[in-house]
Motif scaffolding. Sequence first.
Motif, PDB file in Angstrom:
ATOM      1  N   LEU A 159     129.783 102.229  40.698  1.00 40.95           N
ATOM      2  CA  LEU A 159     131.204 102.256  40.384  1.00 40.95           C
ATOM      3  C   LEU A 159     131.459 102.118  38.893  1.00 40.95           C
ATOM      4  O   LEU A 159     132.335 102.764  38.333  1.00 40.95           O
ATOM      5  N   TRP A 160     130.662 101.279  38.208  1.00 38.32           N
ATOM      6  CA  TRP A 160     130.950 100.979  36.814  1.00 38.32           C
ATOM      7  C   TRP A 160     130.732 102.184  35.910  1.00 38.32           C
ATOM      8  O   TRP A 160     131.294 102.255  34.821  1.00 38.32           O
ATOM      9  N   LYS A 161     129.940 103.164  36.344  1.00 40.42           N
ATOM     10  CA  LYS A 161     129.728 104.352  35.520  1.00 40.42           C
ATOM     11  C   LYS A 161     130.899 105.323  35.609  1.00 40.42           C
ATOM     12  O   LYS A 161     131.015 106.237  34.812  1.00 40.42           O
ATOM     13  N   GLN A 162     131.757 105.141  36.619  1.00 40.00           N
ATOM     14  CA  GLN A 162     132.868 106.056  36.809  1.00 40.00           C
ATOM     15  C   GLN A 162     134.187 105.508  36.263  1.00 40.00           C
ATOM     16  O   GLN A 162     135.180 106.221  36.224  1.00 40.00           O
ATOM     17  N   MET A 163     134.202 104.238  35.858  1.00 40.97           N
ATOM     18  CA  MET A 163     135.442 103.625  35.412  1.00 40.97           C
ATOM     19  C   MET A 163     135.794 104.068  33.993  1.00 40.97           C
ATOM     20  O   MET A 163     134.916 104.273  33.152  1.00 40.97           O
ATOM     21  N   GLU A 164     137.075 104.226  33.733  1.00 43.60           N
ATOM     22  CA  GLU A 164     137.545 104.638  32.423  1.00 43.60           C
ATOM     23  C   GLU A 164     138.210 103.493  31.663  1.00 43.60           C
ATOM     24  O   GLU A 164     138.079 103.397  30.452  1.00 43.60           O
ATOM     25  N   LYS A 165     138.927 102.617  32.362  1.00 47.19           N
ATOM     26  CA  LYS A 165     139.595 101.489  31.721  1.00 47.19           C
ATOM     27  C   LYS A 165     138.650 100.304  31.653  1.00 47.19           C
ATOM     28  O   LYS A 165     138.051  99.914  32.649  1.00 47.19           O
ATOM     29  N   TYR A 166     138.537  99.722  30.451  1.00 49.72           N
ATOM     30  CA  TYR A 166     137.600  98.618  30.242  1.00 49.72           C
ATOM     31  C   TYR A 166     138.059  97.368  30.987  1.00 49.72           C
ATOM     32  O   TYR A 166     139.255  97.076  31.082  1.00 49.72           O
ATOM     33  N   THR A 167     137.091  96.609  31.507  1.00 49.11           N
ATOM     34  CA  THR A 167     137.371  95.352  32.182  1.00 49.11           C
ATOM     35  C   THR A 167     136.226  94.389  31.943  1.00 49.11           C
ATOM     36  O   THR A 167     135.075  94.806  31.744  1.00 49.11           O
ATOM     37  N   VAL A 168     136.533  93.089  31.936  1.00 46.55           N
ATOM     38  CA  VAL A 168     135.493  92.071  31.777  1.00 46.55           C
ATOM     39  C   VAL A 168     135.041  91.526  33.127  1.00 46.55           C
ATOM     40  O   VAL A 168     134.140  90.684  33.180  1.00 46.55           O
ATOM     41  N   LYS A 169     135.638  91.989  34.206  1.00 42.67           N
ATOM     42  CA  LYS A 169     135.265  91.494  35.531  1.00 42.67           C
ATOM     43  C   LYS A 169     133.894  92.045  35.925  1.00 42.67           C
ATOM     44  O   LYS A 169     133.599  93.220  35.691  1.00 42.67           O
ATOM     45  N   PRO A 170     133.045  91.209  36.556  1.00 39.76           N
ATOM     46  CA  PRO A 170     131.754  91.714  37.039  1.00 39.76           C
ATOM     47  C   PRO A 170     131.962  92.774  38.112  1.00 39.76           C
ATOM     48  O   PRO A 170     132.828  92.649  38.971  1.00 39.76           O
ATOM     49  N   MET A 171     131.155  93.824  38.028  1.00 38.80           N
ATOM     50  CA  MET A 171     131.295  94.946  38.954  1.00 38.80           C
ATOM     51  C   MET A 171     130.062  95.060  39.834  1.00 38.80           C
ATOM     52  O   MET A 171     128.938  94.770  39.396  1.00 38.80           O
ATOM     53  N   GLY A 172     130.265  95.459  41.067  1.00 40.54           N
ATOM     54  CA  GLY A 172     129.155  95.628  41.994  1.00 40.54           C
ATOM     55  C   GLY A 172     128.245  96.767  41.564  1.00 40.54           C
ATOM     56  O   GLY A 172     128.686  97.772  41.023  1.00 40.54           O
ATOM     57  N   MET A 173     126.968  96.588  41.813  1.00 41.27           N
ATOM     58  CA  MET A 173     125.977  97.582  41.416  1.00 41.27           C
ATOM     59  C   MET A 173     124.976  97.731  42.556  1.00 41.27           C
ATOM     60  O   MET A 173     124.293  96.765  42.913  1.00 41.27           O
ATOM     61  N   GLY A 233     140.301  88.011  21.358  1.00 41.56           N
ATOM     62  CA  GLY A 233     141.098  88.113  20.143  1.00 41.56           C
ATOM     63  C   GLY A 233     142.254  89.059  20.355  1.00 41.56           C
ATOM     64  O   GLY A 233     142.088  90.108  20.989  1.00 41.56           O
ATOM     65  N   GLY A 234     143.423  88.680  19.862  1.00 45.75           N
ATOM     66  CA  GLY A 234     144.593  89.521  20.075  1.00 45.75           C
ATOM     67  C   GLY A 234     144.998  89.528  21.536  1.00 45.75           C
ATOM     68  O   GLY A 234     145.182  88.478  22.157  1.00 45.75           O
ATOM     69  N   ASN A 235     145.097  90.714  22.116  1.00 43.25           N
ATOM     70  CA  ASN A 235     145.503  90.855  23.513  1.00 43.25           C
ATOM     71  C   ASN A 235     144.366  91.325  24.407  1.00 43.25           C
ATOM     72  O   ASN A 235     144.609  91.945  25.442  1.00 43.25           O
ATOM     73  N   ARG A 236     143.137  91.034  24.043  1.00 41.86           N
ATOM     74  CA  ARG A 236     142.023  91.558  24.826  1.00 41.86           C
ATOM     75  C   ARG A 236     140.855  90.586  24.877  1.00 41.86           C
ATOM     76  O   ARG A 236     140.751  89.653  24.077  1.00 41.86           O
ATOM     77  N   LYS A 237     139.977  90.821  25.840  1.00 41.33           N
ATOM     78  CA  LYS A 237     138.694  90.150  25.955  1.00 41.33           C
ATOM     79  C   LYS A 237     137.630  91.230  26.132  1.00 41.33           C
ATOM     80  O   LYS A 237     137.914  92.303  26.651  1.00 41.33           O
ATOM     81  N   ARG A 238     136.406  90.902  25.727  1.00 43.85           N
ATOM     82  CA  ARG A 238     135.324  91.859  25.915  1.00 43.85           C
ATOM     83  C   ARG A 238     133.981  91.152  25.845  1.00 43.85           C
ATOM     84  O   ARG A 238     133.861  90.061  25.274  1.00 43.85           O
ATOM     85  N   TRP A 239     132.977  91.776  26.445  1.00 36.09           N
ATOM     86  CA  TRP A 239     131.607  91.267  26.415  1.00 36.09           C
ATOM     87  C   TRP A 239     130.849  91.921  25.264  1.00 36.09           C
ATOM     88  O   TRP A 239     130.992  93.129  25.026  1.00 36.09           O
ATOM     89  N   ILE A 240     130.021  91.139  24.554  1.00 38.83           N
ATOM     90  CA  ILE A 240     129.140  91.679  23.522  1.00 38.83           C
ATOM     91  C   ILE A 240     127.765  91.033  23.676  1.00 38.83           C
ATOM     92  O   ILE A 240     127.600  90.055  24.418  1.00 38.83           O
ATOM     93  N   ILE A 241     126.779  91.585  22.982  1.00 43.80           N
ATOM     94  CA  ILE A 241     125.453  90.978  22.935  1.00 43.80           C
ATOM     95  C   ILE A 241     125.511  89.740  22.043  1.00 43.80           C
ATOM     96  O   ILE A 241     125.988  89.811  20.905  1.00 43.80           O
ATOM     97  N   ALA A 242     125.054  88.601  22.551  1.00 46.28           N
ATOM     98  CA  ALA A 242     125.115  87.348  21.789  1.00 46.28           C
ATOM     99  C   ALA A 242     123.974  87.280  20.775  1.00 46.28           C
ATOM    100  O   ALA A 242     122.876  87.787  21.023  1.00 46.28           O
ATOM    101  N   THR A 243     124.245  86.641  19.645  1.00 46.33           N
ATOM    102  CA  THR A 243     123.204  86.399  18.651  1.00 46.33           C
ATOM    103  C   THR A 243     122.546  85.047  18.904  1.00 46.33           C
ATOM    104  O   THR A 243     122.957  84.285  19.774  1.00 46.33           O
ATOM    105  N   GLU A 244     121.518  84.760  18.109  1.00 47.36           N
ATOM    106  CA  GLU A 244     120.635  83.620  18.386  1.00 47.36           C
ATOM    107  C   GLU A 244     121.375  82.286  18.453  1.00 47.36           C
ATOM    108  O   GLU A 244     121.178  81.499  19.379  1.00 47.36           O
ATOM    109  N   LYS A 245     122.237  81.995  17.485  1.00 51.30           N
ATOM    110  CA  LYS A 245     122.886  80.685  17.409  1.00 51.30           C
ATOM    111  C   LYS A 245     124.355  80.726  17.820  1.00 51.30           C
ATOM    112  O   LYS A 245     125.101  79.792  17.536  1.00 51.30           O
ATOM    113  N   MET A 246     124.770  81.776  18.478  1.00 49.70           N
ATOM    114  CA  MET A 246     126.161  81.897  18.892  1.00 49.70           C
ATOM    115  C   MET A 246     126.484  80.908  20.006  1.00 49.70           C
ATOM    116  O   MET A 246     125.728  80.756  20.964  1.00 49.70           O
ATOM    117  N   GLU A 247     127.610  80.200  19.859  1.00 46.96           N
ATOM    118  CA  GLU A 247     128.039  79.208  20.839  1.00 46.96           C
ATOM    119  C   GLU A 247     129.520  79.388  21.119  1.00 46.96           C
ATOM    120  O   GLU A 247     130.249  80.016  20.340  1.00 46.96           O
TER     121      GLU A 247
END
Length: 247
Positions: free
Chosen positions: A7-21, A87-101
């Motif tokens: 399903l996640w490969k077909q979605m167009e609108k970004y979401t932070v919710k976990p998707m079934g795979m 930040g602003g009006n959105r949330k998103r997932w990114i790759i975390a760096t070593e000391k990110m908390e």
Amino acid sequence: MEQNRTLWKQMEKYTVKPMGMKKTGGRDHTGKIRTHGIGGGHKQKYRWIDFHRLRYEEGEENQPFEEKVVKVRYDPCRSADIALIAGGNRKRWIIATEKMEAGDIIKTSGVIGRMAVAANEGDSYPLGALPVGTLLNNLEIRPGKGSEYIRAAGTSGVLLRKTNGAVVVQLPSKQQVEVLETCMVTVGRVSNIDHNKRIIGKAGRNRWLGKRPSSGFWQRKGGRFGRKIKPLPQMKSYVNMPSISSQ
């Protein structure tokens, strides 16, 4: 095999919710095995990673912006940890760096100034804005395409030199690539640096990870399999490639 379409490969609108795979078992749409050694494993949820750090909100184009790290967590779909930022009006997932908390403030800017910036870990800038010798990760190969290199756990590259609007970066494999100075990059080292030191412990844990056993055919290796000192490959250049906007 229509039920294996994710399903996640077909979605167009970004979401932070976990998707079934759904599992593929290494099979393609016809049901034939295309990749051996895949099958079973614990159920996983996919979290959509935004590899475009320089993604402006509407009405705030070309302005540096800051985001706050909400949490850092394990991701079953990759070796590195991931971070939820807001930040602003959105949330998103990114790759975390070593000391990110959680609670950290990270900055993203697309401006290349006359002087090199003193960036903190987790900040994202164009390569041309950073000083030589900076450790970096999540490297873009073509401006605006999103990061493609240096995303695995514990990896980092080095900014070697700048020449006429281009920058040479050394990858973790010691391969050198030349890219445009407008390519975005994240400062620091990717999180989960002890990933390569983990101990599997038993065969069952590999089955939890979705890895099936190999055939078991074993032959003693002779002398021709020893370590060979080879020269480094030639530098790859991505400078004169057509831009994303022209396609």
